[in-house]
Design an enzyme around this catalytic site. Structure first.
Site, short mmCIF file in Angstrom:
data_model
loop_
_atom_site.label_atom_id
_atom_site.label_comp_id
_atom_site.label_asym_id
_atom_site.label_seq_id
_atom_site.Cartn_x
_atom_site.Cartn_y
_atom_site.Cartn_z
N THR A 27 0.82 -1.21 0.00
CA THR A 27 0.00 0.00 0.00
C THR A 27 0.85 1.26 0.00
O THR A 27 0.46 2.28 -0.56
CB THR A 27 -0.95 -0.01 1.22
OG1 THR A 27 -1.81 -1.14 1.14
CG2 THR A 27 -1.80 1.26 1.27
N THR A 106 1.43 -4.12 4.53
CA THR A 106 1.15 -4.36 5.95
C THR A 106 0.69 -5.78 6.25
O THR A 106 0.92 -6.29 7.35
CB THR A 106 0.07 -3.38 6.46
OG1 THR A 106 -1.14 -3.58 5.71
CG2 THR A 106 0.52 -1.94 6.31
N ASP A 107 0.03 -6.43 5.28
CA ASP A 107 -0.66 -7.69 5.59
C ASP A 107 0.27 -8.77 6.10
O ASP A 107 -0.08 -9.53 7.01
CB ASP A 107 -1.42 -8.19 4.36
CG ASP A 107 -2.68 -7.40 4.09
OD1 ASP A 107 -3.09 -6.62 4.97
OD2 ASP A 107 -3.26 -7.54 3.00
#
Length: 325
Positions: A27, A106-107
């Site tokens: 992201t 981030t995941d």
């Protein structure tokens, strides 16, 4: 972009560090059709040379840039980890490189951080960072996080694999994504953050952990020679868990299983029986917890290895590396 150098026209006498920025997508490098869009977007579309031009202030280092990947981190896999680790090792072996910064989605940031901490035999700082807002958003958080990561990578107290997001610095062992949407989406559980940025100053709360830094489990050459990493899956205990998933995974040739148990790693009778049968069939089994806080410790007569403070996703990595060895 491989090995591109960005000096931001800083006077060289003020530059004491050379930091490698190894971009992977996520992201932090994502864009949407408009600045107002947030739900539907494309991760990793902004290249690393563009990413560093958004920094809100000149970085305290000379930057060497490489675009290692441009993926959504939910799609990270063993091949990605092996490639990233190899590129990290390449740059860390350069005497002029004093640290690395890895913009990441981030995941699965916590998984990549833990993997790197287990395979990179270095005390140089390797700092993962991220963003919860797109690069194309009205007020992106990525530029500030990226600048914080560069500052952290130049700090004399920083060592080993770390993560920084929203001003909080976490160790690779403890960091977890704990919120789906807020800017400060990461935490370190009971341990708390290692350090925090306050008024652009880095304030250390505790020392960087050193055990995994000084004695990584495997030399990178050993894991790089593997065709693929061992297959380890995660199963979760829940009300009504039957163990059918475990039996199906065993039939497909799984090498290891991590059981994310309830509470202190507790398992339903049916799930535990299936896991015991899997272990008898040669499948390695480790017991973790689905709880965000607390450790799963060994107990008398426990048929399964405890995760010893690792979350289920990190226990999976530990088991993969153990099986590889």
């Amino acid at each position: 972009m491989l090995g591109a150098v960005q000096d931001f026209s800083l006077t060289m006498q003020h530059i004491r560090n050379t930091i490698g920025v190894l971009a992977t997508g996520g992201t932090i490098a994502g864009t949407a059709g408009s600045a107002a869009e947030e739900a539907d977007y494309w991760a990793g579309t902004v290249a690393v040379d563009q990413l560093v031009t958004t920094l809100p202030a000149p970085p305290p280092a000379l930057l060497v840039l490489e675009q290692v990947a441009q993926i959504d981190s939910k799609d990270a896999d063993g091949a990605f980890w092996l490639h990233l680790a190899a590129r990290c090792r390449h740059w860390l072996d350069q005497s002029e490189i004093t640290g690395l910064v890895i913009p990441h989605g981030t995941d699965t940031l916590e998984e990549t951080a833990y993997f790197l901490s287990r395979v990179l035999p270095t005390t140089k700082p390797v700092v993962l960072t991220c963003a919860m807002r797109l690069a194309s958003a009205h007020a992106p958080d990525g530029p500030r996080n990226l600048l914080d990561a560069i500052h952290l990578a130049t700090d004399p107290h920083a060592t080993g694999v770390l993560a920084v997001c929203a001003g909080d610095v976490h160790s690779a062992f403890n960091v977890q994504k704990v919120h789906t949407s807020r800017l400060n989406a990461f935490a370190s559980g009971d341990a708390g953050p290692l350090a925090q940025f306050s008024d652009r100053r880095l304030i250390w709360q505790r020392n960087c952990p050193s055990a995994l830094i000084q004695q990584p489990l495997f030399a990178l050459e050993k894991i790089a020679s593997a065709v693929q990493l061992p297959r380890v899956e995660i199963v979760m205990n829940h009300a009504g868990a039957t163990g059918l998933v475990v039996r199906a995974l065993v039939q497909t040739g799984v090498h290891g299983l991590v059981a994310a148990g309830t509470g202190n790693g507790t398992l339903s009778r049916a799930l535990e029986a299936a896991l015991i049968d899997a272990q008898a069939a040669g499948v390695r089994v480790m017991r973790a917890s689905r709880c965000a806080l607390g450790d799963v410790r060994p107990s008398a007569g426990d048929p399964f290895e405890p995760s010893l403070g690792l979350s289920a996703v990190k226990a999976r990595i530990a088991l993969m590396l153990d099986l590889l060895g």
